[in-house]
Design a protein around this motif. Structure first.
Motif, short mmCIF file in Angstrom:
data_model
loop_
_atom_site.label_atom_id
_atom_site.label_comp_id
_atom_site.label_asym_id
_atom_site.label_seq_id
_atom_site.Cartn_x
_atom_site.Cartn_y
_atom_site.Cartn_z
N LEU A 1 0.85 -1.18 0.00
CA LEU A 1 0.00 0.00 0.00
C LEU A 1 0.88 1.24 0.00
N ALA A 2 0.54 2.23 -0.83
CA ALA A 2 1.36 3.43 -0.93
C ALA A 2 0.49 4.63 -1.29
N VAL A 3 0.96 5.79 -0.86
CA VAL A 3 0.27 7.05 -1.16
C VAL A 3 1.33 8.09 -1.54
N PRO A 4 0.94 9.17 -2.21
CA PRO A 4 1.92 10.24 -2.52
C PRO A 4 2.50 10.83 -1.24
N VAL A 5 3.80 11.14 -1.27
CA VAL A 5 4.45 11.66 -0.08
C VAL A 5 3.85 12.99 0.37
N GLY A 6 3.36 13.78 -0.58
CA GLY A 6 2.78 15.07 -0.22
C GLY A 6 1.49 14.97 0.55
N ALA A 7 0.88 13.77 0.59
CA ALA A 7 -0.38 13.59 1.31
C ALA A 7 -0.16 13.26 2.78
N VAL A 8 1.10 13.11 3.18
CA VAL A 8 1.41 12.65 4.53
C VAL A 8 2.17 13.72 5.30
N ALA A 9 1.72 13.98 6.52
CA ALA A 9 2.48 14.81 7.46
C ALA A 9 3.40 13.87 8.23
N GLY A 10 4.68 13.95 7.93
CA GLY A 10 5.66 13.02 8.49
C GLY A 10 6.46 12.39 7.38
N ASP A 11 7.71 12.05 7.68
CA ASP A 11 8.61 11.52 6.66
C ASP A 11 9.04 10.09 6.91
N ALA A 12 9.05 9.64 8.15
CA ALA A 12 9.56 8.30 8.46
C ALA A 12 8.87 7.75 9.69
N ILE A 13 8.66 6.43 9.69
CA ILE A 13 8.14 5.64 10.81
C ILE A 13 6.65 5.87 11.03
N SER A 14 6.24 7.12 11.25
CA SER A 14 4.82 7.39 11.48
C SER A 14 4.44 8.74 10.89
N GLY A 15 3.16 8.91 10.63
CA GLY A 15 2.66 10.16 10.07
C GLY A 15 1.16 10.26 10.20
N ARG A 16 0.59 11.28 9.53
CA ARG A 16 -0.86 11.48 9.55
C ARG A 16 -1.35 11.87 8.17
N VAL A 17 -2.56 11.44 7.85
CA VAL A 17 -3.20 11.81 6.60
C VAL A 17 -4.63 12.23 6.89
N VAL A 18 -5.26 12.87 5.91
CA VAL A 18 -6.67 13.22 6.00
C VAL A 18 -7.46 12.19 5.19
N ARG A 19 -8.26 11.37 5.88
CA ARG A 19 -9.10 10.39 5.20
C ARG A 19 -10.46 10.99 4.91
N ILE A 20 -10.96 10.72 3.71
CA ILE A 20 -12.28 11.22 3.31
C ILE A 20 -13.22 10.04 3.21
N ASP A 21 -14.24 10.03 4.06
CA ASP A 21 -15.19 8.92 4.09
C ASP A 21 -16.23 9.06 2.99
N ASN A 22 -17.04 8.01 2.80
CA ASN A 22 -18.03 7.98 1.72
C ASN A 22 -19.03 9.13 1.82
N ASP A 23 -19.34 9.58 3.03
CA ASP A 23 -20.31 10.66 3.19
C ASP A 23 -19.67 12.05 3.06
N GLY A 24 -18.35 12.08 2.72
CA GLY A 24 -17.65 13.35 2.54
C GLY A 24 -17.00 13.88 3.80
N SER A 25 -17.25 13.24 4.93
CA SER A 25 -16.64 13.71 6.18
C SER A 25 -15.14 13.40 6.17
#
Length: 259
Positions: free
Chosen positions: A196-220
Motif C-alpha cells: 500500500l502506498a500514497v503520494p508523499v505530499g499527502a502525509v504529514a511526516g517523513d519516516a516511521i509514522s505520520g498522519r493523513v486526512v481520510r475522506i469517508d463515503n459521506d464526505g466527512s
C-alpha cells in the motif's frame, strides 16, 4: 501507473484526493561525493547475537573479497571488497545488536565518499547492496560497491547540520580516477513489492509514522495516524492505519495550531 490505478480527483468539496493503492517501490538515494584513496569502512553485525571473530585475522592482514571475518550464529560477516584489516571494534563472543559496527577495514583502491544528510538518513532501510556512480567531468556511469558506515574523517556536518551515516562506494580497479575528484553516487537502499502506498505530499511526516486526512463515503474528513515504511521519493509505503481503496486528501493535514 498501472491500468487499474485511479488518477487524483477533485470532490464536490473542492478537495483534491486520491485512493490508497498497491505499488512496487524502489528506494534510491543520490549523493554528492568525493574520490578518496584507500578509504576505511566498517563491517556491521548482520543480526542480533554473539559475534565470534576469526582469531586468525590480525591488524594489517590482507583480506580477500568474500573472506569471512566473523560469524553470528549461522550467519557470516564477510568482506565485500579486498583490502586490509585495521582493527576489531567489539570483543570476541560479545553480544551485539544488528548493524552495530564490529570491525574496520581499508579498501585497497579508490572510493567515492559521501556524507548522508540527516534529511534522508531514514531512507537507508537496509545496508545498501548496489550502487552506480559518475565522476564529474570524467568516466561514468559505472557500477560500484557501497560500503556502509565509513569511519571518522567523513563524519562531518552537512550544510551546518549534523549528518547521517557516511557512505563510500568502492570504485572498480579499472576505472581511472584521482583523489579529490568529485562525482555523484546513487545507492539502492531498499525495495518493496505490492505494498500500500500514497503520494508523499499527502502525509504529514517523513519516516516511521505520520498522519493523513481520510475522506469517508459521506464526505466527512478525519485525521488518521499511519505507519510509514519505504519511500521512493514520490510515494511512501503505508504499513498501518489505511486500507486499499481508502480515499485521502492529497494535501497533508496542517499540524500548526490555528491554521
Amino acid at each position: 501507473m498501472r491500468d487499474s490505478e485511479k488518477p487524483p480527483t477533485v470532490g464536490s468539496e473542492g478537495i483534491a484526493s486520491t485512493v490508497v493503492q498497491r505499488r512496487d517501490l524502489l528506494a534510491t538515494v543520490t549523493l554528492d561525493a568525493t574520490v578518496t584513496a584507500t578509504p576505511e569502512f566498517v563491517l556491521l553485525a548482520s543480526t542480533d547475537g554473539i559475534v565470534r571473530r576469526d582469531s586468525r585475522i590480525r591488524a594489517e592482514a590482507h583480506i580477500q573479497s568474500g573472506a569471512v571475518i566473523a560469524k553470528q550464529g549461522d550467519q557470516q560477516i564477510v568482506a565485500p571488497v579486498p583490502g586490509t584489516f585495521v582493527k576489531w571494534l567489539v570483543p570476541d563472543r560479545a553480544p551485539v545488536h544488528k548493524n552495530v559496527p564490529i570491525a574496520v577495514l581499508r579498501y585497497a583502491g579508490f572510493g567515492l565518499a559521501a556524507q548522508v544528510p540527516a534529511s534522508v538518513a531514514y531512507r537507508f532501510y537496509t545496508t545498501p547492496s548496489s550502487g552506480r556512480a559518475q565522476i564529474n567531468g570524467g568516466q561514468g556511469p559505472f557500477e560500484c560497491q557501497p560500503l556502509y558506515g565509513i569511519t571518522a574523517d567523513l563524519a562531518q556536518p552537512v550544510d551546518g547540520r549534523p549528518g547521517g551515516p557516511p557512505v563510500v562506494c568502492a570504485i572498480p580497479a579499472q576505472t581511472k580516477v584521482f583523489a579529490g575528484l568529485t562525482g555523484v553516487v546513487a545507492v539502492s537502499t531498499g525495495a518493496r513489492t505490492d505494498v500500500l502506498a500514497v503520494p508523499v505530499g499527502a502525509v504529514a511526516g517523513d519516516a516511521i509514522s505520520g498522519r493523513v486526512v481520510r475522506i469517508d463515503n459521506d464526505g466527512s474528513q478525519s485525521i488518521v495516524d499511519v505507519g510509514l515504511g519505504l519511500t521512493d521519493g514520490a510515494y511512501v509505503e503505508i504499513t498501518s492505519g489505511l486500507s486499499e481503496g481508502d480515499r485521502i486528501a492529497l494535501s497533508a493535514p496542517n499540524l500548526r495550531p490555528g491554521n
